[in-house]
Design a protein around this motif. Structure first.
Motif, PDB file in Angstrom:
ATOM      1  N   GLY A   1      32.312  46.511  30.486  1.00 25.64           N
ATOM      2  CA  GLY A   1      31.204  47.150  31.202  1.00 25.64           C
ATOM      3  C   GLY A   1      31.501  48.604  31.520  1.00 25.64           C
ATOM      4  N   GLU A   2      32.724  48.890  31.932  1.00 21.71           N
ATOM      5  CA  GLU A   2      33.118  50.274  32.224  1.00 21.71           C
ATOM      6  C   GLU A   2      33.130  51.109  30.945  1.00 21.71           C
ATOM      7  N   VAL A   3      33.646  50.539  29.861  1.00 16.89           N
ATOM      8  CA  VAL A   3      33.656  51.247  28.569  1.00 16.89           C
ATOM      9  C   VAL A   3      32.216  51.515  28.117  1.00 16.89           C
ATOM     10  N   ALA A   4      31.330  50.532  28.314  1.00 16.19           N
ATOM     11  CA  ALA A   4      29.921  50.698  27.931  1.00 16.19           C
ATOM     12  C   ALA A   4      29.291  51.869  28.681  1.00 16.19           C
ATOM     13  N   LYS A   5      29.570  51.974  29.981  1.00 22.35           N
ATOM     14  CA  LYS A   5      29.017  53.073  30.778  1.00 22.35           C
ATOM     15  C   LYS A   5      29.557  54.415  30.294  1.00 22.35           C
ATOM     16  N   ILE A   6      30.862  54.471  30.021  1.00 23.70           N
ATOM     17  CA  ILE A   6      31.494  55.712  29.576  1.00 23.70           C
ATOM     18  C   ILE A   6      30.922  56.162  28.232  1.00 23.70           C
TER      19      ILE A   6
ATOM     20  N   ASN B   1      28.067  55.139  26.971  1.00 25.98           N
ATOM     21  CA  ASN B   1      26.602  55.105  27.025  1.00 25.98           C
ATOM     22  C   ASN B   1      26.026  54.164  25.962  1.00 25.98           C
ATOM     23  N   VAL B   2      26.622  52.963  25.883  1.00 26.19           N
ATOM     24  CA  VAL B   2      26.153  51.919  24.966  1.00 26.19           C
ATOM     25  C   VAL B   2      26.035  50.615  25.760  1.00 26.19           C
ATOM     26  N   ALA B   3      25.488  49.588  25.130  1.00 24.39           N
ATOM     27  CA  ALA B   3      25.372  48.278  25.764  1.00 24.39           C
ATOM     28  C   ALA B   3      26.750  47.593  25.779  1.00 24.39           C
ATOM     29  N   PRO B   4      27.022  46.782  26.804  1.00 28.89           N
ATOM     30  CA  PRO B   4      28.301  46.065  26.853  1.00 28.89           C
ATOM     31  C   PRO B   4      28.539  45.203  25.611  1.00 28.89           C
ATOM     32  N   ARG B   5      27.478  44.647  25.052  1.00 30.48           N
ATOM     33  CA  ARG B   5      27.603  43.827  23.838  1.00 30.48           C
ATOM     34  C   ARG B   5      28.163  44.655  22.673  1.00 30.48           C
ATOM     35  N   THR B   6      27.794  45.922  22.599  1.00 33.74           N
ATOM     36  CA  THR B   6      28.309  46.810  21.552  1.00 33.74           C
ATOM     37  C   THR B   6      29.817  46.959  21.686  1.00 33.74           C
ATOM     38  N   VAL B   7      30.295  47.119  22.915  1.00 32.52           N
ATOM     39  CA  VAL B   7      31.739  47.245  23.154  1.00 32.52           C
ATOM     40  C   VAL B   7      32.441  45.954  22.728  1.00 32.52           C
ATOM     41  N   SER B   8      31.842  44.816  23.044  1.00 30.75           N
ATOM     42  CA  SER B   8      32.423  43.525  22.643  1.00 30.75           C
ATOM     43  C   SER B   8      32.531  43.432  21.123  1.00 30.75           C
TER      44      SER B   8
ATOM     45  N   GLU C   1      19.481  48.977  40.335  1.00 31.57           N
ATOM     46  CA  GLU C   1      18.716  47.980  39.585  1.00 31.57           C
ATOM     47  C   GLU C   1      18.599  48.376  38.112  1.00 31.57           C
ATOM     48  N   ALA C   2      18.365  49.655  37.856  1.00 31.32           N
ATOM     49  CA  ALA C   2      18.189  50.133  36.475  1.00 31.32           C
ATOM     50  C   ALA C   2      19.494  50.072  35.694  1.00 31.32           C
ATOM     51  N   THR C   3      20.629  50.252  36.378  1.00 32.00           N
ATOM     52  CA  THR C   3      21.902  50.298  35.663  1.00 32.00           C
ATOM     53  C   THR C   3      22.655  48.984  35.728  1.00 32.00           C
ATOM     54  N   ALA C   4      22.076  47.948  36.328  1.00 31.60           N
ATOM     55  CA  ALA C   4      22.748  46.655  36.404  1.00 31.60           C
ATOM     56  C   ALA C   4      23.038  46.167  34.987  1.00 31.60           C
ATOM     57  N   LEU C   5      24.289  45.846  34.740  1.00 23.13           N
ATOM     58  CA  LEU C   5      24.712  45.412  33.410  1.00 23.13           C
ATOM     59  C   LEU C   5      24.788  43.899  33.371  1.00 23.13           C
ATOM     60  N   VAL C   6      24.266  43.311  32.329  1.00 21.46           N
ATOM     61  CA  VAL C   6      24.320  41.871  32.164  1.00 21.46           C
ATOM     62  C   VAL C   6      25.427  41.549  31.178  1.00 21.46           C
ATOM     63  N   TYR C   7      26.362  40.694  31.571  1.00 16.29           N
ATOM     64  CA  TYR C   7      27.507  40.361  30.706  1.00 16.29           C
ATOM     65  C   TYR C   7      27.322  39.002  30.088  1.00 16.29           C
TER      66      TYR C   7
END
Length: 192
Positions: free
Chosen positions: A11-16, A18-25, A186-192
């Motif tokens: 999630g932190e990598v995704a924010k850094i 600027n991609v979706a957490p799924r992309t980082v996975s 609310e807008a930046t809440a990440l779903v894992y």
């Protein structure tokens, strides 16, 4: 200034980046991004050094590493209002905040700042909020940016129609800082 972390979550990598957490996975699972799994869990951890190497290899801008904080762009012609709001968001929520006082400067700042959330007054003098929204949605580098419309002049029907038009939320003027923080969270809440 807080010490930078050496080990990051997806999630932190995704924010850094600027991609979706799924992309980082996916990057992790394919072996492109080095890291490790927490024993007995599916959670992944990425060392900061591995992330920097990956970002350089793939020409991902390193500016997101500067803070890892939520980046908010405030777009409003009334400079006193946004200056006070910026100060409050930095102090109370720890956000990284940038300002734009016109639609044109909002476009320029989006390219440089890569905000997670854009709070835009719909009644700018030079370019409409809808035009800025269109620019953001058409830019592949800004696909993860959330755009929140701000206005004190719309009826309930007009305000609810904004989500149909592509906005990620609406904030009615006048508002309290807590309302702004709530809508950004609310807008930046990440779903894992």
């Amino acid at each position: 200034m807080p010490k930078q972390k050496d080990i990051l979550t997806t999630g932190e990598v995704a924010k850094i980046c600027n991609v979706a957490p799924r992309t980082v996975s996916k990057w992790f699972d394919s072996g492109q991004l080095k890291g490790y799994r927490i024993p007995g869990s599916k959670d992944r951890r990425i060392p900061l050094t591995a992330l920097i190497k990956f970002m350089k290899q793939h020409q991902i801008p390193l500016d997101g590493l500067q803070s890892g904080k939520t980046r908010v762009l405030l777009v409003d012609e009334v400079s006193e209002t946004v200056e006070v709001l910026k100060k409050m968001l930095v102090e109370q929520a720890g956000y990284e905040v940038d300002l734009a006082h016109s639609g044109f400067s909002a476009g320029v700042e989006c390219e440089k700042f890569r905000p997670h959330v854009i709070l835009i007054d719909l009644h700018l003098g030079d370019v409409s909020g809808e035009d800025v929204l269109k620019l953001v949605r058409e830019n592949p580098d800004l696909q993860m940016s959330k755009v929140i419309a701000v206005s004190g002049k719309l009826t309930e029907g007009q305000a609810s129609a904004l989500t149909t038009a592509g906005f990620d939320g609406f904030l009615r003027k006048p508002f309290h800082v807590k309302q702004v923080i709530d809508i950004v969270e609310e807008a930046t809440a990440l779903v894992y």
